[in-house]
Design a protein around this motif. Sequence first.
Motif, mmCIF file in Angstrom:
data_model
loop_
_atom_site.group_PDB
_atom_site.id
_atom_site.type_symbol
_atom_site.label_atom_id
_atom_site.label_comp_id
_atom_site.label_asym_id
_atom_site.label_seq_id
_atom_site.Cartn_x
_atom_site.Cartn_y
_atom_site.Cartn_z
ATOM 1 N N ASN A 100 0.798 -1.320 0.003
ATOM 2 C CA ASN A 100 0.000 0.109 0.053
ATOM 3 C C ASN A 100 0.863 1.379 0.020
ATOM 4 O O ASN A 100 2.087 1.336 0.675
ATOM 5 C CB ASN A 100 -0.891 0.067 1.324
ATOM 6 C CG ASN A 100 -1.932 -1.291 1.481
ATOM 7 O OD1 ASN A 100 -2.696 -1.712 0.602
ATOM 8 N ND2 ASN A 100 -1.586 -2.088 2.384
ATOM 9 N N LEU A 101 0.453 2.333 -0.799
ATOM 10 C CA LEU A 101 0.916 3.571 -0.836
ATOM 11 C C LEU A 101 -0.080 4.637 0.028
ATOM 12 O O LEU A 101 -1.194 4.795 -0.664
ATOM 13 C CB LEU A 101 1.597 3.972 -2.051
ATOM 14 C CG LEU A 101 2.022 5.351 -2.512
ATOM 15 C CD1 LEU A 101 3.549 5.327 -1.510
ATOM 16 C CD2 LEU A 101 2.373 5.687 -3.705
ATOM 17 N N ILE A 102 0.187 5.441 0.766
ATOM 18 C CA ILE A 102 -0.536 6.340 1.258
ATOM 19 C C ILE A 102 0.201 7.843 1.183
ATOM 20 O O ILE A 102 1.230 7.767 1.353
ATOM 21 C CB ILE A 102 -1.082 6.172 2.781
ATOM 22 C CG1 ILE A 102 0.225 6.269 3.596
ATOM 23 C CG2 ILE A 102 -1.830 4.874 2.766
ATOM 24 C CD1 ILE A 102 -0.276 6.053 5.065
ATOM 25 N N ILE A 103 -0.543 9.013 1.355
ATOM 26 C CA ILE A 103 -0.300 10.114 1.488
ATOM 27 C C ILE A 103 -1.199 10.829 2.488
ATOM 28 O O ILE A 103 -2.207 10.421 2.887
ATOM 29 C CB ILE A 103 -0.414 11.136 -0.016
ATOM 30 C CG1 ILE A 103 -1.783 11.118 -0.177
ATOM 31 C CG2 ILE A 103 0.523 10.366 -0.910
ATOM 32 C CD1 ILE A 103 -2.034 12.114 -1.399
ATOM 33 N N ARG A 104 -0.633 11.889 3.081
ATOM 34 C CA ARG A 104 -1.412 12.721 4.333
ATOM 35 C C ARG A 104 -2.265 13.762 3.803
ATOM 36 O O ARG A 104 -2.066 14.459 2.756
ATOM 37 C CB ARG A 104 -0.371 13.295 5.027
ATOM 38 C CG ARG A 104 -1.008 13.979 6.324
ATOM 39 C CD ARG A 104 0.033 14.934 6.999
ATOM 40 N NE ARG A 104 -0.365 15.605 8.225
ATOM 41 C CZ ARG A 104 0.140 16.435 8.737
ATOM 42 N NH1 ARG A 104 1.484 16.653 8.465
ATOM 43 N NH2 ARG A 104 -0.338 17.144 9.908
ATOM 44 N N ARG A 140 0.792 5.474 10.551
ATOM 45 C CA ARG A 140 1.794 6.068 11.712
ATOM 46 C C ARG A 140 3.131 6.333 11.382
ATOM 47 O O ARG A 140 3.812 6.608 11.955
ATOM 48 C CB ARG A 140 1.531 5.047 12.824
ATOM 49 C CG ARG A 140 2.143 5.338 14.125
ATOM 50 C CD ARG A 140 1.826 4.824 15.461
ATOM 51 N NE ARG A 140 2.198 3.270 15.471
ATOM 52 C CZ ARG A 140 1.041 2.367 15.036
ATOM 53 N NH1 ARG A 140 -0.119 2.674 15.212
ATOM 54 N NH2 ARG A 140 1.354 1.168 15.292
ATOM 55 N N ALA A 141 3.307 5.661 10.049
ATOM 56 C CA ALA A 141 4.827 5.703 9.460
ATOM 57 C C ALA A 141 5.089 7.269 9.066
ATOM 58 O O ALA A 141 6.043 7.833 9.213
ATOM 59 C CB ALA A 141 4.981 4.887 8.307
ATOM 60 N N ILE A 142 3.844 7.920 8.988
ATOM 61 C CA ILE A 142 3.778 9.153 8.636
ATOM 62 C C ILE A 142 4.036 9.945 9.846
ATOM 63 O O ILE A 142 4.720 10.918 10.214
ATOM 64 C CB ILE A 142 2.473 9.786 7.575
ATOM 65 C CG1 ILE A 142 2.712 8.924 6.315
ATOM 66 C CG2 ILE A 142 2.664 11.348 7.445
ATOM 67 C CD1 ILE A 142 1.788 9.513 5.360
ATOM 68 N N LEU A 143 3.114 9.632 10.729
ATOM 69 C CA LEU A 143 2.779 10.567 12.019
ATOM 70 C C LEU A 143 4.212 10.540 12.650
ATOM 71 O O LEU A 143 4.645 11.538 13.196
ATOM 72 C CB LEU A 143 1.671 9.795 12.764
ATOM 73 C CG LEU A 143 1.620 10.559 14.122
ATOM 74 C CD1 LEU A 143 1.194 12.244 14.061
ATOM 75 C CD2 LEU A 143 0.660 9.577 15.008
ATOM 76 N N SER A 144 4.758 9.210 12.852
ATOM 77 C CA SER A 144 6.017 9.202 13.678
ATOM 78 C C SER A 144 7.167 9.915 13.213
ATOM 79 O O SER A 144 8.088 10.316 14.103
ATOM 80 C CB SER A 144 6.397 7.689 13.838
ATOM 81 O OG SER A 144 5.378 6.747 14.162
ATOM 82 N N PRO A 147 7.633 16.481 12.547
ATOM 83 C CA PRO A 147 8.202 17.366 13.671
ATOM 84 C C PRO A 147 7.472 17.133 14.931
ATOM 85 O O PRO A 147 6.149 16.899 15.055
ATOM 86 C CB PRO A 147 8.023 18.972 13.094
ATOM 87 C CG PRO A 147 8.041 18.392 11.447
ATOM 88 C CD PRO A 147 7.465 17.343 11.348
ATOM 89 N N ASP A 148 8.203 17.280 16.024
ATOM 90 C CA ASP A 148 7.506 16.985 17.022
ATOM 91 C C ASP A 148 6.442 18.011 17.614
ATOM 92 O O ASP A 148 5.558 17.376 18.107
ATOM 93 C CB ASP A 148 8.740 17.330 18.496
ATOM 94 C CG ASP A 148 9.714 16.125 18.481
ATOM 95 O OD1 ASP A 148 9.410 15.087 17.770
ATOM 96 O OD2 ASP A 148 10.791 16.172 19.043
ATOM 97 N N THR A 149 6.463 19.169 17.187
ATOM 98 C CA THR A 149 5.414 20.113 17.430
ATOM 99 C C THR A 149 4.373 19.891 16.645
ATOM 100 O O THR A 149 3.159 20.085 17.139
ATOM 101 C CB THR A 149 6.081 21.534 16.997
ATOM 102 O OG1 THR A 149 6.501 21.606 15.489
ATOM 103 C CG2 THR A 149 7.131 22.292 17.916
ATOM 104 N N GLU A 150 4.367 19.169 15.714
ATOM 105 C CA GLU A 150 3.232 18.741 14.851
ATOM 106 C C GLU A 150 2.530 17.403 15.464
ATOM 107 O O GLU A 150 1.332 17.537 15.487
ATOM 108 C CB GLU A 150 3.666 18.371 13.289
ATOM 109 C CG GLU A 150 3.890 19.636 12.313
ATOM 110 C CD GLU A 150 3.965 19.338 10.864
ATOM 111 O OE1 GLU A 150 2.899 18.535 10.454
ATOM 112 O OE2 GLU A 150 4.889 19.669 10.158
ATOM 113 N N ILE A 151 3.379 16.547 15.762
ATOM 114 C CA ILE A 151 2.918 15.515 16.437
ATOM 115 C C ILE A 151 2.075 15.909 17.977
ATOM 116 O O ILE A 151 0.675 15.389 17.921
ATOM 117 C CB ILE A 151 3.967 14.317 16.839
ATOM 118 C CG1 ILE A 151 4.750 13.817 15.646
ATOM 119 C CG2 ILE A 151 3.576 13.368 17.782
ATOM 120 C CD1 ILE A 151 5.887 12.960 15.842
ATOM 121 N N ASP A 152 2.805 16.618 18.673
ATOM 122 C CA ASP A 152 1.925 17.148 19.824
ATOM 123 C C ASP A 152 0.644 17.764 19.573
ATOM 124 O O ASP A 152 -0.119 17.577 20.398
ATOM 125 C CB ASP A 152 3.015 17.945 20.485
ATOM 126 C CG ASP A 152 4.210 17.440 21.024
ATOM 127 O OD1 ASP A 152 4.222 16.090 21.450
ATOM 128 O OD2 ASP A 152 5.347 17.984 21.392
#
Length: 251
Positions: A100-104, A140-144, A147-152
């Motif tokens: 599978n291939l995904i984009i955000r 989650r491969a994208i989320l991880s 940048p930390d600020t975006e994740i938070d």
Amino acid sequence: MNNKNKTVVRSMDILNLFIEHSELSFQEIITLSGMPKTSVYRMLGTMEEMGFLEKGSDAKYRLGLLFLKFGHLVSSRLDIRKAAFPFMNALHQETEEAINLIIREGHETIYIEKIDTYQKVRLYTAIGRRSPLYAGACPRAILSFLPDTEIDAYLDTVELKPIAKGTITDKDKLYDMIRQARIEGCTVSHSELENYTSAVAAPIYNNVGDVIAGISIAGIEANYEGEKVDVLKKKVKDAAYEISKQLGYLH
């Protein structure tokens, strides 16, 4: 909202049913859409006339050939899909698992390509399907690797809702998995988007080093145990790196 806009919205509601269903009868469309019979009948007639839908000899509706034309136009403009497809195909030949291939897209991901010729069991994933960033190896491969600020900021606003029996709904556990993903360079999931399925995934980067997509190997959970998972991790990471290089990533 005027009547014309309502018609467009309702028509899209009907078309969206075909993301998860390859064919539907008239009555199934009424049931799933919750719209009045007369409205559905009128809209189906118009969409069939315009080529958005086609009605088979079995009286079931399917997406029309017009979508193939639009689909090819969209696909040709997605450089990521072009760059990824040969590597996805090679990975599929090697593993005989779904690739599978995904984009955000905002707080979600969308599946833009899938190869599953050898995968006999139909999985949750399908082109056009959306998933939240927190659930499943590929999202989650994208989320991880954001940048930390975006994740938070994301985890401060999103509600971690269960999708399948293994969906991560505990924020602390999710942070732990993100940290582990950064160490290993990949992600693993078990029964997060669909029960009894597993996946391993890795991030894809662009020329400036931003994560822009994810690629995964997915299949039946029983096949994703022990040493096999380690082998699949290396394969998916290698494929993700090669795709990233095609997009100008030089790290």
